[in-house]
Enzyme design. Structure first.
Site, short mmCIF file in Angstrom:
data_model
loop_
_atom_site.label_atom_id
_atom_site.label_comp_id
_atom_site.label_asym_id
_atom_site.label_seq_id
_atom_site.Cartn_x
_atom_site.Cartn_y
_atom_site.Cartn_z
N GLU A 264 -1.28 51.62 -63.91
CA GLU A 264 -1.57 50.43 -63.11
C GLU A 264 -1.94 50.85 -61.69
OE1 GLU A 264 1.83 47.83 -63.44
OE2 GLU A 264 1.54 47.54 -65.59
N HIS A 283 0.54 42.36 -64.23
CA HIS A 283 1.97 42.63 -64.10
C HIS A 283 2.65 41.58 -63.21
CE1 HIS A 283 4.98 46.16 -64.61
NE2 HIS A 283 5.64 45.00 -64.53
#
Length: 322
Positions: A264, A283
């Site tokens: 990420e 997220h």
């Protein structure tokens, strides 16, 4: 007393208790840290951590550290054994966002079943896609078999919400939960193989460990129904993302909803971004305003406990300096 915030979002530093010093540092793209940032650790008493890596080398720079406070549940980014060797407690927040993540999970299920994303894109393009959407198939959650991998706090919260939609529940976990939990959730323990084969929706709610790393790969996806959808709001590395992208393109499963990714932020060229039958969120499942306030309250409570010489709550690593 000094707090070092090891986070991407510096806003949380505004909640530092009065009279404390604080600084914010973040990892570079290579997951390392600038020497100037590491120097801030030398006199740190508290380390507040998001998803940044906390290695043994980093902990070795913080020799007066009294607490590592994880802003979340999973601690796979923290070297727990090294922290124990240095005598530093590592604490997480086991339940602060269970409801938020469960709601997000149900949202992804419903949006995929009802083709909300496709409908929105077509309508924003000036179309009235009722025939297209109905022909592709939109479905009830009622009556579906929801297979939950990992029946912890979040898994149970998902089960309760899915039951409210009159879905059936099966689960796979490292151990069987007691009759009170199973009967209360209407959930039955099955093997992973059975869960994959019989579920209309497979949803992941377990930590990332050596055992769970890429546990959903091509062989597992091939066991799922072609009409099934996969939801992952746990940890990205639980799923083999390349295999999932291939399965989505080939129609091996019908769709996926993902809030977490192995790396990420997600690479702009990642194949998942090109799948038409996937919903992606960055997220954010557990980051509602209400959950964030609960997170801050837990953080501040543990900071005050340590400052008062008390044991912090929700310790996840062994105690004792070696």
């Amino acid at each position: 007393m000094k707090i070092v915030y090891l986070v991407q979002n510096p806003g949380i530093a505004s909640r530092t208790p009065d009279g404390w010093h604080s600084t914010v540092i973040a990892a570079r793209q290579d997951s390392g840290y600038a020497d100037q940032d590491l120097q801030e650790l030398a006199d740190a008493d508290i380390l507040v951590v998001g998803l940044e890596p906390v290695t043994e080398a980093l902990l070795g720079r913080a020799r007066q550290l009294k607490l590592v406070q994880r802003l979340g549940v999973g601690c796979d980014n923290i070297d727990l054994d090294a922290a124990a060797r240095y005598g530093v407690p590592v604490c997480n927040m086991p339940d602060f966002n269970a409801a938020a993540v469960a709601e997000h999970t149900i949202m992804l299920m419903l949006a995929l079943l009802r083709r909300v994303f496709e409908s929105t894109l077509l309508m924003k393009a000036g179309k009235w896609p009722i025939s297209t959407i109905v022909a592709q198939g939109i479905f009830d959650l009622r009556g579906k078999m929801v297979g939950i991998i990992g029946l912890g706090a979040i898994g149970q919260a998902v089960a309760r919400r899915a039951r409210a939609f009159e879905a059936s529940i099966s689960y796979n976990d490292r151990f069987q939960h007691g009759p009170a939990i199973e009967e209360g959730l209407g959930a039955s323990l099955v093997s992973l193989d059975t869960l994959l084969r019989q579920s209309d929706i497979v949803t992941c709610h377990l930590p990332h460990t050596v055992e769970s790393h890429r546990m959903i790969g091509r062989p597992e996806l091939l066991k799922m129904k072609r009409t099934a959808i996969l939801i992952n709001t746990a940890r990205g590395a639980i799923v083999d993302e390349e295999a999932l992208a291939e399965a989505l393109h080939q129609g091996i499963i019908a769709g996926a909803g993902l809030d977490v990714f192995a790396d990420e932020p997600l690479d702009p060229k990642h194949p998942l971004r090109r799948c038409p039958n996937v919903l992606l969120t960055p997220h954010t499942a557990g980051q509602t305003r209400e959950a964030m306030e609960r997170m801050v309250e837990t953080m501040l409570d543990n900071i005050q406990r340590v400052a008062s010489g008390e044991e912090p709550r929700f310790r996840v690593n062994p105690s004792g300096r070696t």
